[in-house]
Design an enzyme around this catalytic site. Structure first.
Site, short mmCIF file in Angstrom:
data_model
loop_
_atom_site.label_atom_id
_atom_site.label_comp_id
_atom_site.label_asym_id
_atom_site.label_seq_id
_atom_site.Cartn_x
_atom_site.Cartn_y
_atom_site.Cartn_z
N GLU C 306 0.83 -1.20 0.00
CA GLU C 306 0.00 0.00 0.00
C GLU C 306 0.87 1.26 0.00
O GLU C 306 0.58 2.24 -0.67
CB GLU C 306 -0.92 -0.01 1.23
CG GLU C 306 -2.26 0.61 1.01
CD GLU C 306 -3.22 0.27 2.15
OE1 GLU C 306 -4.26 -0.33 1.87
OE2 GLU C 306 -2.92 0.58 3.32
N GLU C 309 2.33 1.63 -3.37
CA GLU C 309 1.28 2.11 -4.27
C GLU C 309 1.08 3.61 -4.11
O GLU C 309 0.93 4.35 -5.08
CB GLU C 309 -0.03 1.35 -3.99
CG GLU C 309 -1.14 1.70 -4.96
CD GLU C 309 -2.48 1.07 -4.58
OE1 GLU C 309 -2.54 0.29 -3.60
OE2 GLU C 309 -3.48 1.39 -5.26
N CYS C 333 -8.18 -2.25 3.81
CA CYS C 333 -8.08 -3.46 4.61
C CYS C 333 -9.32 -3.78 5.42
O CYS C 333 -9.42 -4.85 6.00
CB CYS C 333 -6.84 -3.47 5.50
SG CYS C 333 -6.25 -1.87 5.91
N SER C 353 -7.10 1.84 -2.50
CA SER C 353 -5.88 1.06 -2.76
C SER C 353 -6.28 -0.31 -3.31
O SER C 353 -7.27 -0.89 -2.88
CB SER C 353 -5.10 0.89 -1.46
OG SER C 353 -4.16 -0.15 -1.62
N LYS C 392 -15.14 -10.13 7.38
CA LYS C 392 -14.07 -10.97 6.85
C LYS C 392 -14.62 -12.27 6.31
O LYS C 392 -14.03 -12.90 5.44
CB LYS C 392 -13.03 -11.25 7.94
CG LYS C 392 -12.20 -10.04 8.33
CD LYS C 392 -11.08 -9.81 7.34
CE LYS C 392 -10.32 -8.53 7.66
NZ LYS C 392 -9.51 -8.08 6.53
N GLU C 395 -15.68 -11.42 2.98
CA GLU C 395 -14.50 -11.14 2.14
C GLU C 395 -13.86 -12.43 1.64
O GLU C 395 -13.54 -12.55 0.45
CB GLU C 395 -13.49 -10.33 2.94
CG GLU C 395 -12.30 -9.87 2.12
CD GLU C 395 -11.22 -9.20 2.96
OE1 GLU C 395 -11.05 -9.57 4.13
OE2 GLU C 395 -10.54 -8.31 2.43
N GLU C 400 -13.61 -13.56 -6.33
CA GLU C 400 -12.31 -13.21 -6.94
C GLU C 400 -11.14 -13.53 -6.00
O GLU C 400 -9.98 -13.44 -6.42
CB GLU C 400 -12.28 -11.73 -7.33
CG GLU C 400 -12.25 -10.73 -6.18
CD GLU C 400 -13.62 -10.39 -5.63
OE1 GLU C 400 -14.58 -11.18 -5.84
OE2 GLU C 400 -13.77 -9.33 -4.98
N CYS C 550 -10.67 -2.23 14.34
CA CYS C 550 -10.89 -3.66 14.53
C CYS C 550 -11.17 -4.05 15.98
O CYS C 550 -11.88 -5.02 16.24
CB CYS C 550 -9.69 -4.44 14.03
SG CYS C 550 -9.33 -4.08 12.31
#
Lengths: 156, 413, 623
Positions: C306, C309, C333, C353, C392, C395, C400, C550
């Site tokens: 990140e 990037e 994230c 990102s 999560k 996710e 993908e 979190c």
């Protein structure tokens, strides 16, 4: 619902919002007027209204479900309301309602197959002095009985 | 417009606009004084002094204030506001303007129940007439700076919106669920601004008080219930309709006026009111004795009182807003109790337990709906116990609530 | 954190100012509380007063994070001279009242209310996920409920909605306190759950009563954390995990994220704020996980990707004058946040990102690099992630997320589910010996650790980016970038880049401006600023979907509150401060993996395949 119909509704929503304003206080008037024109408020339009007024669609859905005069599914062309308050009941309103059900073959659900009427058995609408009474769309019929009620409804 | 009605206050002679013009020449304090002097109390049923509501709102510090006319007349058996709005709209409109002037509000809203949508256009035309005559809008009655306008908002079919804070929530575009109080609308009302919510009938009395002075209202009614009350009389009587009568009239007299005969019971105050048997027909309709919004339903001796109760409890189960526990679930349990009696499948102990629950609902519910919905349960089961429990003998359970295998004796409540 | 703007007037808290105007602030009033005379601040609620005076008032609909509802009616108290009981949560004291909190009337009313709730509450406690941590159950015990006074429902009224990978709705257990509604609409501003219908028919539902998977739910799970009963709970895959552990052919590896380690002790009766990292490693091994890895490793990897990037974007914008480059760059994230932006700001996805979250990076690395290094067929590797998060779960099930050629992460476990597995295995976590993480990923850096709290990603990224650019550590005392820390909804700050290395001379003199936001309501504010063009000149934005980041995630132990979240955050920062390596780029294992595997460096070709992803323009319109 085809695209043209969707667009008609979308445009009308924007007319309503420019008339009433996009504030939350305008939500009920917008829903009421939309329903007056299209009979009910479909899911797509609920979302259009919500986004135009910066409200969550689920809130619009919630409000429609709270108020018994707002609908989210298609209805008959005419809304027939018969009062079920005890005074009207004692004066025969439930027999009248049964007769209407029989006449229009309302077995399950309350909208006739031909889409002519939707029957609503409602709480007191303040015509107890002229009981039993019936409201068809916005017309009030006082002191009805089975025969007069059916006559009115057949003539719609 | 029919003008054949007769009554001491609301149904008396009135020249439209006269009170407005008179009020325009008075100071706000003077108007408040007259209203206070008149002893006018809220006509919706709760009987809160109108002058106190007005004074609290007048003294609240805010640039924006509202007058809301509560025309969400939803109590079963009530239709007086319909008559006032269709036959005496001037009184209501002028009452609102005077209230607005007095408390410093520029905006008025009539919250009209959806069932009365057919009156909306008529009222709008009336309001437009007032605007044309310079009695609504800016510089009312040519008085510099006095500004007030009225709009009509339709309800959408929810009984609970008759509760003033639920009504405000509905106006704001939310579900019509009552708010926590305090704060009260006089401080934090519509859009958070100080707001007076008055019943149609309360506002309609204002022009007469202005014209005749506060003292005048004491000519009618009783010490603590000055003036008159509109009664919506329906049911088993020859002349159902709206009657304007001075406070303090007895049930018996009211029955006579309305041509009721062979009467067994009178339900006063609508579904959320109390049901009186013949032995109590001497009681008086006033804030001191039976306080009511004016619904009077008459039942003659042929009527089944358990059916009456069931009808009312079904109404509350449906019309509770569903927000607070005692009302949302309590009413369902009470209705279940009624059905148990209907099917002879109750125990007297369980019915007693439900009566105790009624006590909790009355003091623990969030708003007047849940606080008053146990009324018919308690009063009908108490006042007509011989009829109800005599008809619905409980033969299936013993006194400990255990189901019997065979029918032996009758348990009586 | 209390959001007031959208909440109806009825639900806004009332302050002394509301009651008495400006003059009310600071004044006191004398009251009598259960016969004791005390002085309290004007306008304070009875509930707050009672709590300060160590009087326990039962509540259900009240939640510290949410606006007042006053609808369960359990906190009723008696005020002398008032006919009706009043709710302590909503009643502000403005006059010298006499309050009784447990009079006969009060106790009877509360008991009735519990009786009524139980009469509608379907299901038995022992078959409920919230057994022993249910507020309704606790209340029933506290009030001596020993029978169903008003009957009990014997048949379910609703179908369980288990359409979502993250959140399961069992409306038969719902008591209509509407905390979830206030969480979803007022706190998070997502707007999935609302009360539908009225009267007895009232229920909590979604738009048009659609299954949760078909609406705009972002899976943040905040509703679960605030549900007093088992009506809302996470979709628990632990049975599958057990099955994999039992299967001798499977090599089951666990990665543990930092914030569950800071909170899982609460599931075993510890007070919030005790880190259990070492004990958890031991527990996982005893349960039968073949390896236990530290998600902080892939958090460091995330920072490398990140951060690089970001530098690439800056270079494209400043040197190449590429107008298509989107700045500021937003972190990616938090899977709740990712789905939020996909639904509500699909036109802004280019700002996000492309780096995968640490969970998914680790999954991809495990089934490629790790499989190769250890000589295990990736088809036999089962990757399990212990996360503080409900989203999560969604996710790892995104179609993908299979860049390794397999499902990168097989199962996501919440802190609560992991605790349940540990209990099932008969282990008492706090009593276990500590042990370390397994190689080849070993111990990670402190930078990865602080990902667990709001602002942590930003702090970690700054440490690395600043040092990469200037060759010097960030100019903050002890590497602690305090502006990133704390529970303020939106934080912003900047750091000046001076004396840059030669290859970063284009950044010389630039004020690196960044924003940190947590909770999607705050994300909305930031996104609206972006839409209005108010973020030009900003470079980096960290967003976490959950309040507190979190440590306040939807998979964390229940209950949650700001004070609990602060204690969990403190545990993380304390642990971080004592670690030897605190900068991601100095992690020797990170250096190793870039030398050995991702040899063309961060944002290179292979890392693009395995460590980066793309997003869907979902939109908010439900068809």
């Amino acid at each position: 619902m085809n695209e043209t119909e969707k667009n008609t509704r979308r445009e009308f929503i924007h007319v309503l919002i420019s008339r009433h304003g996009a504030e939350r206080t305008s939500l009920l008037p917008v829903l009421q007027e939309f329903q007056k024109k299209f009979g009910y408020i479909d899911g797509q339009s609920q979302q259009e209204i919500a986004f135009a007024m910066n409200i969550h669609p689920v809130e619009v859905n919630s409000i429609i479900s709270f108020y018994s005069f707002l609908y989210d599914s298609p209805r008959g062309r005419n809304t027939v309301r018969i009062c079920k308050n005890i005074v009207c009941d004692f004066h025969g309103s439930s027999e009248i309602a049964d007769a209407v059900r029989k006449e229009f073959k309302l077995n399950s659900g309350n909208t006739s197959a031909d889409g002519k009427i939707t029957l609503e058995i409602t709480n007191c609408f303040g015509l107890c002095d002229k009981s039993p009474s019936m409201i068809v769309n916005e017309n009030v019929y006082e002191k009805i009985d089975k025969d007069s009620a059916l006559k009115i409804l057949r003539g719609l | 417009m029919k003008k054949d009605r007769k009554g001491p206050v609301l149904f008396s002679e009135y020249k439209p606009g006269s009170a407005l013009l008179k009020a325009a020449g008075m100071s706000r304090e003077d108007i408040l004084f007259e209203i206070k002097d008149s002893g006018l109390k809220g006509r919706g049923g709760a009987g809160f002094p109108a002058s106190v509501k007005w004074m609290l709102t007048a003294s609240a510090d805010s640039d924006r204030k509202f007058i809301v006319c509560n025309a969400d007349e939803g109590e079963p058996g009530t239709f007086k506001d319909r008559v006032l709005l269709t036959e005496y709209p001037e009184l209501v409109i002028e009452g609102m303007i005077i209230a607005g002037y007095t408390i410093g509000a520029k905006e008025g809203i009539i919250y009209l129940r959806a069932e009365y949508s057919y009156i909306k256009e008529f009222l709008e035309n009336k309001i437009e007439e007032y605007r044309k005559n310079n009695l609504l809008g800016k510089n009312i009655a040519s008085k510099e700076g006095v500004e007030f306008d009225i709009k009509i908002r339709l309800g959408s079919g929810a009984y609970v919106c008759g509760e003033e804070t639920a009504l405000i929530e509905s106006l704001e575009g939310y579900r019509g669920e009552p708010r926590n109080k305090p704060p009260f609308p006089v401080n934090t009302g519509y859009l958070g601004c100080p707001t007076v919510v008055n019943n149609v009938e309360t506002l309609a009395a204002v022009p007469h008080i202005i014209n005749n002075g506060g003292e005048w209202l004491h000519k009618f009614g009783t010490d603590k219930s000055t003036g008159s009350k509109l009664f919506s009389v329906s049911g088993d009587c020859r002349y159902p309709g709206v009657y304007e009568l001075p406070f303090g009239i007895s049930i018996k007299d009211l029955l006579e006026i309305s041509g009721a005969e062979n009467t067994k019971a009178v339900q006063i105050g609508g579904a959320s009111g109390l049901c009186f048997p013949e032995s109590e027909f001497g009681r008086k309709l006033s804030f001191e004795d039976i306080s009511t919004g004016g619904s009077v339903m008459i039942f003659d001796k042929s009527r089944d009182m358990l059916k009456v109760l069931k009808n009312f409890m079904e109404f509350f189960v449906e019309e509770s807003c569903g927000q607070c526990t005692p009302c949302r679930i309590g009413n369902v349990r009470l209705l279940e109790g009624v059905k148990m009696i209907e099917k002879n499948e109750y125990t007297p102990e369980y019915i007693e337990k439900l009566k105790e629950l009624c006590g909790t609902m009355k003091i623990a519910s969030k708003c007047g709906l849940g606080q008053s919905s146990p009324n018919p349960f308690l009063s009908i089961l108490e006042n007509f116990k011989d009829e109800i429990f005599g008809k619905h003998l409980n033969l299936n359970y013993d006194e400990k609530g255990i189901k019997k295998s065979g029918i032996t004796a009758a348990a009586h409540c | 954190m209390k959001k007031e703007l959208r909440s109806p007037v009825s639900q806004r808290p009332h302050t002394a100012e509301d009651v008495n105007g400006k003059s009310g602030i600071g004044s006191e009033v004398s009251i009598e509380l259960n016969g004791e005379k005390i002085k309290v601040a004007l306008g304070k609620s009875i509930l707050d007063i009672c709590r300060e005076n160590k009087i326990h008032i039962p509540t259900l609909c009240y939640h510290e994070d949410l606006c007042i509802a006053g609808n369960c009616r359990l906190c009723l108290v008696e005020i002398e001279g008032m006919k009706n009981l009043q709710t302590a949560c909503s009643f502000p004291v403005t006059s010298p009242v006499k309050i009784k909190t447990f009079s006969d009337k009060v106790r009877k009313a509360r008991k009735h209310i519990i009786d009524l709730l139980l009469s509608e509450h379907y299901g038995e406690c022992y078959s409920c996920v919230r057994n022993n941590n249910c507020e309704l159950q606790t209340l029933a015990r506290e009030h001596g409920i020993d029978s169903y006074e008003f009957g009990h429902v014997c048949e379910p009224r609703f179908e369980i909605d288990n359409s979502s990978a993250a959140v399961i709705r069992d409306m038969d257990k719902c008591i209509l306190c509407r905390r979830c509604v206030r969480t979803c609409i007022d706190l998070q501003e997502v707007g999935v759950l609302e009360a539908i219908n009225k009267g007895y028919e009232t229920k909590i539902s979604t738009f048009l009563d659609l299954p949760l998977s078909d609406v705009i739910c972002i899976n943040c799970g905040q509703c679960i954390n605030r549900c007093p009963t088992g009506a809302l709970h996470a979709n628990d895959p632990s049975d599958e995990v057990w099955k994999a552990i039992e299967d001798p052919r499977k090599h089951v590896v666990l990665q543990t994220a930092p914030s569950p380690r800071a909170s899982i002790g609460e599931e075993f009766g510890l007070s919030p704020g005790h880190s259990m990292t070492g004990q958890l490693n031991t527990a996982a091994r005893r349960i039968g996980f073949n390896k236990v890895f530290d998600t902080n490793f892939s958090a460091d990897l995330t920072i490398m990707e990140e951060g690089t990037e970001l530098l690439n974007r800056l270079k494209k914008a400043l040197v190449d004058k590429d107008e298509n480059v989107k700045l500021p760059q937003f972190t990616s994230c938090s899977p709740g946040w990712v789905k939020f932006i996909e639904h509500f700001y699909p036109e802004k996805l280019d700002y996000l990102s492309t780096a995968k979250s640490p969970q998914q990076m680790f999954g991809a690395v495990l089934k490629t690099f790790y499989a190769e290094e250890s000589g295990i067929d990736p088809a036999d590797i089962v990757t399990v992630a212990l996360m503080p998060c409900a989203a999560k779960k969604f996710e790892c099930n995104r179609p993908e997320m299979n860049s390794s050629g397999f499902k990168d992460v097989d199962y996501g476990l919440t802190t609560r589910e992991m605790a349940k597995m540990i209990r099932e295995a008969g282990l008492v976590l706090p009593e276990l010996p500590k042990s370390g993480f397994d190689d080849p990923f070993g111990e990670a850096t402190g930078s990865g650790l602080i990902f667990g709290s709001t602002g942590g990603v930003m702090e970690a990224a700054l440490r690395t980016v600043y040092e990469l650019v200037t060759g010097r550590p960030v100019p903050f005392d002890g590497l602690n970038i305090d502006v990133c820390r704390g529970m303020k909804g939106i934080k912003e700050a900047s750091v000046k880049l001076e004396n840059c290395k030669k290859e970063f001379s284009f950044l010389e003199g630039i004020d690196l401006k960044f924003i940190v936001a947590h909770g999607t309501a705050n994300a909305k504010v930031v996104m609206d600023m972006l839409t209005k063009g108010e973020l030009s000149g900003y470079h980096f934005v960290e967003i976490m979907a959950c309040p507190g980041g979190c440590i306040g995630g939807g998979g964390q132990p229940i209950p949650t509150s700001e004070s609990i979240r602060k204690l969990r955050a403190k545990a993380i920062y304390d642990e971080e401060g004592s670690l030897p390596v605190r900068k991601s780029h100095e992690n020797p294992k990170i250096k190793y993996i870039y030398e050995k595997y991702f040899s063309d460096g961060p944002c290179g070709k292979l890392s693009h395949k395995l460590l980066h992803t793309g997003y869907y323009k979902r939109g908010k319109f439900i068809k």
